[in-house]
Design a protein around this motif. Sequence first.
Motif, PDB file in Angstrom:
ATOM      1  N   LEU A  54      44.066  33.844  29.302  1.00 57.31           N
ATOM      2  CA  LEU A  54      42.848  34.621  29.510  1.00 57.31           C
ATOM      3  C   LEU A  54      42.754  35.096  30.955  1.00 57.31           C
ATOM      4  CD1 LEU A  54      40.200  35.779  28.471  1.00 57.31           C
ATOM      5  CD2 LEU A  54      39.147  33.530  28.791  1.00 57.31           C
ATOM      6  N   LEU A  55      43.054  34.220  31.905  1.00 58.62           N
ATOM      7  CA  LEU A  55      43.001  34.614  33.310  1.00 58.62           C
ATOM      8  C   LEU A  55      44.009  35.715  33.631  1.00 58.62           C
ATOM      9  CD1 LEU A  55      42.405  31.188  35.075  1.00 58.62           C
ATOM     10  CD2 LEU A  55      40.924  33.196  35.184  1.00 58.62           C
ATOM     11  N   VAL A  56      45.224  35.586  33.132  1.00 60.90           N
ATOM     12  CA  VAL A  56      46.246  36.617  33.371  1.00 60.90           C
ATOM     13  C   VAL A  56      45.829  37.930  32.711  1.00 60.90           C
ATOM     14  CG1 VAL A  56      48.625  37.311  32.821  1.00 60.90           C
ATOM     15  CG2 VAL A  56      48.157  35.043  33.758  1.00 60.90           C
ATOM     16  N   PHE A  57      45.299  37.855  31.498  1.00 61.17           N
ATOM     17  CA  PHE A  57      44.836  39.045  30.789  1.00 61.17           C
ATOM     18  C   PHE A  57      43.754  39.762  31.600  1.00 61.17           C
ATOM     19  CE2 PHE A  57      41.612  40.821  27.875  1.00 61.17           C
ATOM     20  CZ  PHE A  57      42.370  41.828  27.288  1.00 61.17           C
ATOM     21  N   LEU A  58      42.786  39.009  32.090  1.00 52.29           N
ATOM     22  CA  LEU A  58      41.686  39.601  32.860  1.00 52.29           C
ATOM     23  C   LEU A  58      42.167  40.143  34.201  1.00 52.29           C
ATOM     24  CD1 LEU A  58      38.864  36.988  32.122  1.00 52.29           C
ATOM     25  CD2 LEU A  58      39.140  39.272  31.116  1.00 52.29           C
ATOM     26  N   GLN A  59      43.049  39.411  34.860  1.00 58.00           N
ATOM     27  CA  GLN A  59      43.592  39.884  36.142  1.00 58.00           C
ATOM     28  C   GLN A  59      44.386  41.168  35.966  1.00 58.00           C
ATOM     29  OE1 GLN A  59      45.745  36.384  37.300  1.00 58.00           O
ATOM     30  NE2 GLN A  59      43.974  35.467  38.321  1.00 58.00           N
ATOM     31  N   ASP A  60      45.217  41.224  34.921  1.00 61.04           N
ATOM     32  CA  ASP A  60      46.009  42.431  34.665  1.00 61.04           C
ATOM     33  C   ASP A  60      45.113  43.628  34.371  1.00 61.04           C
ATOM     34  OD1 ASP A  60      48.360  41.074  35.081  1.00 61.04           O
ATOM     35  OD2 ASP A  60      48.875  40.900  32.951  1.00 61.04           O
ATOM     36  N   ALA A  61      44.087  43.411  33.561  1.00 58.67           N
ATOM     37  CA  ALA A  61      43.197  44.511  33.182  1.00 58.67           C
ATOM     38  C   ALA A  61      42.351  44.983  34.355  1.00 58.67           C
ATOM     39  CB  ALA A  61      42.297  44.079  32.023  1.00 58.67           C
ATOM     40  N   SER A  62      42.004  44.074  35.267  1.00 58.16           N
ATOM     41  CA  SER A  62      41.134  44.454  36.384  1.00 58.16           C
ATOM     42  C   SER A  62      41.906  44.973  37.586  1.00 58.16           C
ATOM     43  CB  SER A  62      40.270  43.264  36.810  1.00 58.16           C
ATOM     44  OG  SER A  62      41.056  42.230  37.324  1.00 58.16           O
ATOM     45  N   ARG A  63      43.199  44.758  37.620  1.00 62.14           N
ATOM     46  CA  ARG A  63      44.025  45.134  38.766  1.00 62.14           C
ATOM     47  C   ARG A  63      44.335  46.632  38.802  1.00 62.14           C
ATOM     48  NH1 ARG A  63      48.521  41.404  38.500  1.00 62.14           N
ATOM     49  NH2 ARG A  63      46.907  39.894  38.925  1.00 62.14           N
ATOM     50  N   HIS A  64      44.193  47.302  37.685  1.00 65.73           N
ATOM     51  CA  HIS A  64      44.598  48.704  37.601  1.00 65.73           C
ATOM     52  C   HIS A  64      43.379  49.599  37.357  1.00 65.73           C
ATOM     53  CE1 HIS A  64      48.736  47.350  37.483  1.00 65.73           C
ATOM     54  NE2 HIS A  64      48.395  46.484  36.555  1.00 65.73           N
ATOM     55  N   PRO A  65      42.889  50.273  38.404  1.00 64.61           N
ATOM     56  CA  PRO A  65      41.695  51.110  38.258  1.00 64.61           C
ATOM     57  C   PRO A  65      41.855  52.259  37.260  1.00 64.61           C
ATOM     58  CG  PRO A  65      42.299  50.887  40.576  1.00 64.61           C
ATOM     59  CD  PRO A  65      43.379  50.238  39.763  1.00 64.61           C
ATOM     60  N   GLU A  66      43.090  52.612  36.951  1.00 65.89           N
ATOM     61  CA  GLU A  66      43.302  53.713  36.004  1.00 65.89           C
ATOM     62  C   GLU A  66      43.059  53.290  34.556  1.00 65.89           C
ATOM     63  OE1 GLU A  66      47.245  51.652  36.505  1.00 65.89           O
ATOM     64  OE2 GLU A  66      45.710  52.361  37.873  1.00 65.89           O
ATOM     65  N   LEU A  67      43.005  51.991  34.307  1.00 66.72           N
ATOM     66  CA  LEU A  67      42.733  51.518  32.949  1.00 66.72           C
ATOM     67  C   LEU A  67      41.256  51.680  32.627  1.00 66.72           C
ATOM     68  CD1 LEU A  67      44.975  48.323  32.806  1.00 66.72           C
ATOM     69  CD2 LEU A  67      45.419  50.564  31.808  1.00 66.72           C
ATOM     70  N   PRO A  68      40.933  51.980  31.363  1.00 65.74           N
ATOM     71  CA  PRO A  68      39.560  52.331  31.014  1.00 65.74           C
ATOM     72  C   PRO A  68      38.512  51.248  31.263  1.00 65.74           C
ATOM     73  CG  PRO A  68      40.989  52.374  29.062  1.00 65.74           C
ATOM     74  CD  PRO A  68      41.845  52.089  30.242  1.00 65.74           C
ATOM     75  N   PHE A  69      38.829  49.996  31.118  1.00 64.58           N
ATOM     76  CA  PHE A  69      37.813  48.954  31.217  1.00 64.58           C
ATOM     77  C   PHE A  69      38.070  48.003  32.380  1.00 64.58           C
ATOM     78  CE2 PHE A  69      37.794  50.334  26.785  1.00 64.58           C
ATOM     79  CZ  PHE A  69      36.446  50.673  26.658  1.00 64.58           C
ATOM     80  N   HIS A  70      38.660  48.515  33.459  1.00 62.13           N
ATOM     81  CA  HIS A  70      39.003  47.625  34.565  1.00 62.13           C
ATOM     82  C   HIS A  70      37.767  47.017  35.233  1.00 62.13           C
ATOM     83  CE1 HIS A  70      38.108  51.026  37.187  1.00 62.13           C
ATOM     84  NE2 HIS A  70      38.056  50.155  38.172  1.00 62.13           N
ATOM     85  N   GLY A  71      36.658  47.737  35.266  1.00 65.74           N
ATOM     86  CA  GLY A  71      35.436  47.235  35.898  1.00 65.74           C
ATOM     87  C   GLY A  71      34.859  46.028  35.172  1.00 65.74           C
ATOM     88  N   ILE A  72      34.733  46.142  33.874  1.00 66.98           N
ATOM     89  CA  ILE A  72      34.182  45.014  33.108  1.00 66.98           C
ATOM     90  C   ILE A  72      35.197  43.871  33.043  1.00 66.98           C
ATOM     91  CG2 ILE A  72      34.835  45.795  30.793  1.00 66.98           C
ATOM     92  CD1 ILE A  72      31.987  44.732  29.933  1.00 66.98           C
TER      93      ILE A  72
END
Length: 173
Positions: A54-72
Amino acid sequence: EEWQLCLSPSCARIMRSCATSPGSFHRDSCQRGWRLLYILAAYYKCSEVLRPFLLVFLQDASRHPELPFHGIAKACEQNLRKTLQFGGRSIFPSSMELKAMVAGRSAKRQLFLLPGGIERHLKIKTCSVALDVIQELCCEMGLQNPEALEEYMLFVVTDRGEGLQEDAMLMRT
């Protein structure tokens, strides 16, 4: 408790749904999944088995501003870290707060009364703790050393005027 046994598989399903729903057709569903994950991260530590994934998933998703849901994703990661550090929120949200979280609003402006009758509004998030407020106020006063933080405490204005521990989640009060 029995309901906690269902949470890790539920979190895993939400993660899979959020990771595999990039198309516009699934955007609404994915957004609801992220918001649900945001709420769960504020209350539930998750199992030792799921935690690193879960931590890796959240870190990966939040690390890339170009991804649609990086903020949340970043907000979910912050909630989970606060929950792991301080134990999470113990009182479930009111129906009004839950509606706000589901709608994507996760902060409120809270009034703090300072000595001398000074009023200060600060933004309180779902997993803000008393220490966060003390740190912000000390920073504004130019007090940066850790010893200064130990000199201050928050009190809840009620009939009794109760002191808060530094790990007290503010939205539970």
